[in-house]
Scaffold this active site. Structure first.
Site, short mmCIF file in Angstrom:
data_model
loop_
_atom_site.label_atom_id
_atom_site.label_comp_id
_atom_site.label_asym_id
_atom_site.label_seq_id
_atom_site.Cartn_x
_atom_site.Cartn_y
_atom_site.Cartn_z
N CYS A 7 -49.08 -7.61 -66.15
CA CYS A 7 -49.45 -9.03 -66.16
C CYS A 7 -49.25 -9.69 -64.81
O CYS A 7 -49.99 -10.56 -64.41
CB CYS A 7 -48.64 -9.76 -67.22
SG CYS A 7 -46.86 -9.61 -66.95
N ASN A 62 -48.38 -2.71 -72.74
CA ASN A 62 -48.31 -2.21 -71.36
C ASN A 62 -46.90 -1.84 -70.91
O ASN A 62 -46.72 -1.02 -70.02
CB ASN A 62 -48.97 -3.19 -70.38
CG ASN A 62 -48.28 -4.52 -70.34
OD1 ASN A 62 -47.82 -5.02 -71.36
ND2 ASN A 62 -48.17 -5.11 -69.18
N GLU A 111 -45.77 -15.72 -73.13
CA GLU A 111 -45.84 -15.05 -71.82
C GLU A 111 -47.18 -14.35 -71.76
O GLU A 111 -47.39 -13.34 -72.44
CB GLU A 111 -44.68 -14.06 -71.67
CG GLU A 111 -43.34 -14.78 -71.75
CD GLU A 111 -42.14 -13.88 -71.51
OE1 GLU A 111 -42.26 -12.65 -71.68
OE2 GLU A 111 -41.09 -14.41 -71.14
N GLU A 166 -38.22 -17.88 -70.06
CA GLU A 166 -37.09 -17.14 -70.62
C GLU A 166 -36.31 -16.54 -69.46
O GLU A 166 -36.75 -16.55 -68.32
CB GLU A 166 -37.58 -16.07 -71.60
CG GLU A 166 -38.26 -16.69 -72.84
CD GLU A 166 -38.57 -15.69 -73.96
OE1 GLU A 166 -37.78 -14.76 -74.16
OE2 GLU A 166 -39.61 -15.84 -74.60
P1 NAD Z 1 -53.01 -8.88 -77.24
O1 NAD Z 1 -52.94 -10.36 -77.18
O2 NAD Z 1 -54.28 -8.24 -77.63
O3 NAD Z 1 -51.89 -8.31 -78.22
C1 NAD Z 1 -50.53 -8.56 -78.06
C2 NAD Z 1 -49.83 -8.44 -79.38
O4 NAD Z 1 -50.31 -9.46 -80.26
C3 NAD Z 1 -50.06 -7.12 -80.11
O5 NAD Z 1 -48.86 -6.74 -80.74
C4 NAD Z 1 -51.09 -7.48 -81.15
O6 NAD Z 1 -51.06 -6.66 -82.29
C5 NAD Z 1 -50.64 -8.88 -81.51
N1 NAD Z 1 -51.64 -9.73 -82.17
C6 NAD Z 1 -52.98 -9.71 -82.02
N2 NAD Z 1 -53.54 -10.68 -82.78
C7 NAD Z 1 -52.54 -11.33 -83.41
C8 NAD Z 1 -52.47 -12.42 -84.30
N3 NAD Z 1 -53.56 -13.08 -84.70
N4 NAD Z 1 -51.26 -12.82 -84.74
C9 NAD Z 1 -50.14 -12.21 -84.33
N5 NAD Z 1 -50.14 -11.17 -83.49
C10 NAD Z 1 -51.32 -10.73 -83.02
O7 NAD Z 1 -52.55 -8.39 -75.79
P2 NAD Z 1 -52.49 -6.91 -75.24
O8 NAD Z 1 -53.86 -6.44 -74.93
O9 NAD Z 1 -51.62 -6.09 -76.13
O10 NAD Z 1 -51.67 -7.14 -73.88
C11 NAD Z 1 -52.27 -7.41 -72.67
C12 NAD Z 1 -52.07 -8.87 -72.32
O11 NAD Z 1 -50.68 -9.17 -72.29
C13 NAD Z 1 -52.59 -9.19 -70.94
O12 NAD Z 1 -53.26 -10.42 -70.97
C14 NAD Z 1 -51.32 -9.30 -70.11
O13 NAD Z 1 -51.43 -10.08 -68.95
C15 NAD Z 1 -50.37 -9.88 -71.09
N6 NAD Z 1 -48.98 -9.64 -70.68
C16 NAD Z 1 -48.23 -10.71 -70.26
C17 NAD Z 1 -46.92 -10.49 -69.82
C18 NAD Z 1 -46.07 -11.64 -69.36
O14 NAD Z 1 -44.86 -11.47 -69.32
N7 NAD Z 1 -46.63 -12.78 -69.01
C19 NAD Z 1 -46.40 -9.20 -69.84
C20 NAD Z 1 -47.19 -8.15 -70.27
C21 NAD Z 1 -48.49 -8.38 -70.70
#
Ligand code: NAD
Length: 487
Positions: free
Chosen positions: A289, A158, A256, A461
Site C-alpha cells: 500500500c 498482501n 487503512e 493507529e
Molecule cells: P479488498 O478491499 O478487496 O479486501 C480486503 C478485505 O476485505 C478482505 O479480507 C476481503 O475479504 C474483505 N471484504 C471484501 N468485501 C467486504 C465486505 N463487503 N465487507 C467486509 N469485508 C469485505 O482489498 P485487497 O485487494 O485484499 O487488498 C489490497 C488493498 O489493500 C489495496 O488497495 C492496498 O493499498 C490496501 N492496503 C492498505 C494498507 C494500509 O495500511 N493502508 C495495507 C495493505 C493493503
C-alpha cells in the site's frame, strides 16, 4: 489429523473457523490457491452470515471476563503469543509464502519477527498507558481507557499475518474481544494464529477467526449491533461499503486503505540512494500500500536517474519466492495479474512508453515496469495498480514537485530524496501524506501514528493512537474531599 487439516510445506493448518475456542466447519468451502504455481492448496470453510453471528456472539460472551482481566495478565498472555509466534516462525514463514507468494526470506527475517513484535509492543505499551490528571478548581479529571467490546478486524492478502496482528494485538491488549476475517486469497496464517493464541492461554472466544469471501460473510460482521469497533485494511471500494454497513449502528471505524504515493527525487539528492529507494518500490511485486509508485524526478537529473534505475531494476531476479536469491515473486492471483496488465495496456495505448517491462511473464509473474510519457490526469498516474508498475514524471522546481505529488485523491505516504535538509522540511510540510520518509523508506516505529489522509484512510493507529481507537475513553471528575459545590 482431521479431514479439515491441510499439510502445507509440512505444516498442519486447520481449514475451519475458530469460534468460541472450537473449530467450526461450514457446509461450503472455497479453494485456496498458491500464487507460486497456481496449484490448489486446499479447500477452506466458506463462512456466511450464520458463522459471522456465531463469532460475534462468542466474542460478546467472552468480553466481560477479558475486559476485567488485569492489564498485567493480558500483557503476559500477549507475550506468550509472541513466544509462540517466535517458536513457529519458520512454519509461519513458509505457510505465508506458499499462500501469498511474498518472499520467504522477507517473511523469515522481517515480517514474522514483526508479527511477534506487534504483540510484545502493545503488551508493553498497555502497561505504561496513562494520562496526566487535569485539575479544575480542585476537582480531578482522570482519563482512563476502557475496553470497548467486540471488534471486527478485516485484513488484506498482501501482508496477511503482519497486518492482522497489527490490529489483533492492540485490540486484545485494550481488553476487547476480536473477530478476525482474513482475506480469502491468503487465509492460512490466521488459522495458525488461532492455534498459537489458544496454546498461549488466551481464553476461548477472546479471539475468533472466520474465513470466507468478502461481502458474503463481511456484511453480517460489519452491520452487527454488538460490534463496537471495526478496523479494516484494504481497498477504497470495500471501505466505502463497510462504512455504509457500519452506519446503521454508528460503529467506529479505522480504515487503512490504498495509495498512489510519490517518490520525489531532487537534483541535490544522492542519486545512488534515490535509485535504491526507487527500486525498493518493487518489493512484494509492488503489492504494498505504501509503495512510492509515482517517481517524480527533477528534470536536470532525470536522464541519468532513469539510466541507473533501469540498469539496477533489470538486474532484479524474478522467480520462486522460496529461493534465497529471488528479489521479486509472483502476483497474488490471476485476477490481480489481469488487473495489472490491463492498467499497463491502457496506459501504453494512451501514449505511455515502457522503459523496462510492460508485460506479463510465465505463470503469475509480471515484469517490473517503468512507464514514462504519462499525463498527470491519466488513469495510470491517478489510480492504484497494486503491482510492480512505476511511472516517471519530471518537474522543474519545488513548486511543481509539490503540486504533482499532491495531485491524486490519495494521501498515504511520500518519500523524498534530497541532500538539502531545509528543502526536506519545506517540502514535507506541504505534502498530504500520513507518513513522509526523507532519504529512507519503510522504516516503521510502532510508537508513531500510522494511517492515511483523503481516500487513503480514516484515523491513525500505532502507540497510544491504537488505544484511543480500541478503547472507550472515560473522563472521571472527582470533587475535592469527595463533594462538590457545583461552582
Ligand atoms: P479488498 O478491499 O478487496 O479486501 C480486503 C478485505 O476485505 C478482505 O479480507 C476481503 O475479504 C474483505 N471484504 C471484501 N468485501 C467486504 C465486505 N463487503 N465487507 C467486509 N469485508 C469485505 O482489498 P485487497 O485487494 O485484499 O487488498 C489490497 C488493498 O489493500 C489495496 O488497495 C492496498 O493499498 C490496501 N492496503 C492498505 C494498507 C494500509 O495500511 N493502508 C495495507 C495493505 C493493503
Amino acid at each position: 489429523m482431521s479431514a479439515h487439516t491441510l499439510t502445507v510445506a509440512g505444516v498442519a493448518v486447520d481449514t475451519r473457523h475458530w469460534i468460541g475456542g472450537e473449530r467450526v466447519a461450514s457446509p461450503q468451502t472455497f479453494p485456496d490457491v498458491s500464487p507460486i504455481d497456481g496449484g490448489t492448496i486446499g479447500e477452506i470453510s466458506r463462512g456466511t452470515a450464520g458463522e459471522a453471528a456465531a463469532a460475534v456472539a462468542a466474542a460478546q460472551a467472552a468480553f466481560p471476563a477479558w475486559a476485567a482481566t488485569s492489564r498485567t495478565e493480558r500483557a503476559r498472555i500477549l507475550h506468550a503469543i509472541a513466544d509462540g509466534v517466535e517458536k513457529r516462525l519458520e512454519e509461519l514463514a513458509i505457510v505465508e509464502t506458499t499462500d501469498n507468494g511474498a518472499l520467504l526470506r522477507s517473511h523469515r527475517r522481517g515480517v514474522m519477527p514483526r508479527v511477534a513484535h506487534n504483540f510484545r509492543f502493545f503488551a508493553d505499551w498497555l502497561l505504561k498507558l496513562e494520562h496526566e490528571d487535569f485539575e479544575t478548581r480542585g476537582h480531578t479529571n482522570h482519563v482512563s481507557w476502557d475496553p470497548a467490546g467486540p471488534c471486527v478486524l478485516i485484513t488484506p492478502w498482501n501482508a496477511p499475518l503482519m497486518l492482522a496482528t497489527w490490529k489483533v494485538a492492540p485490540a486484545l491488549a485494550a481488553g476487547n474481544t476480536v473477530v478476525l476475517k482474513p482475506a480469502e486469497w491468503s487465509p492460512l496464517t490466521a488459522s495458525l494464529l488461532a492455534d498459537i493464541a489458544a496454546e498461549a492461554g488466551l481464553p476461548a472466544g477472546v479471539l475468533n477467526v472466520v474465513q470466507g469471501y468478502g461481502a458474503e460473510i463481511g456484511d453480517a460482521l460489519t452491520s452487527h449491533p454488538d460490534v463496537r469497533r471495526i478496523s479494516f485494511t484494504g481497498s477504497v471500494p470495500t471501505a466505502q461499503r463497510i462504512a455504509e454497513s457500519a452506519a446503521a449502528n454508528l460503529t467506529p471505524l479505522s480504515l487503512e486503505l490504498g495509495g498512489k504515493s510519490p517518490l520525489l527525487v531532487f537534483a541535490d539528492a544522492d542519486l545512488d540512494l534515490a535509485v535504491d529507494l526507487a527500486v525498493e518500490q518493487y518489493d512484494n511485486a509492488g503489492q504494498v500500500c505504501l509503495a512510492g509508485t509515482r517517481l517524480l524526478v527533477e528534470e536536470t537529473v532525470a536522464e541519468e536517474f532513469t539510466r541507473r534505475f533501469a540498469e539496477k531494476a533489470s538486474a532484479l531476479k524474478q522467480g520462486d519466492p522460496r529461493a534465497e536469491a529471488t528479489d521479486i515473486g509472483p502476483t497474488i492471483h490471476p485476477r490481480q495479474l489481469e488487473k495489472i496488465d490491463g492498467f499497463v495496456r491502457r496506459a501504453v495505448a494512451a501514449g505511455a512508453r515502457a522503459v523496462i517491462g510492460g508485460h506479463r511473464k510465465d505463470g503469475q509473474y509480471y515484469a517490473p515496469t517503468l512507464l514514462t510519457d504519462v499525463a498527470q490526469d491519466s488513469e495510470i498516474v491517478q489510480e492504484e495498480v497494486f503491482g510492480p508498475v512505476l511511472t516517471l514524471q519530471t518537474f522543474t522546481d519545488e513548486e511543481e514537485a509539490v503540486r504533482l505529488a499532491n495531485d491524486t485523491r490519495f494521501g498515504l505516504a511520500a518519500t523524498l530524496a534530497t541532500g538539502d535538509p531545509e528543502r526536506a522540511e519545506r517540502v514535507t510540510a506541504r505534502l498530504v501524506a500520513g507518513t513522509v520518509w526523507v532519504n529512507c523508506f519503510f522504516v516503521r516505529d510502532l510508537r508513531a501514528p500510522f494511517g492515511g489522509s483523503r481516500l487513503s484512510g480514516v484515523g491513525r493507529e500505532g502507540g497510544t493512537w491504537s488505544f484511543d481507537f480500541y478503547c472507550d475513553l472515560r473522563n472521571t471528575v472527582t470533587a475535592p474531599n469527595g463533594w462538590t459545590n457545583h461552582g
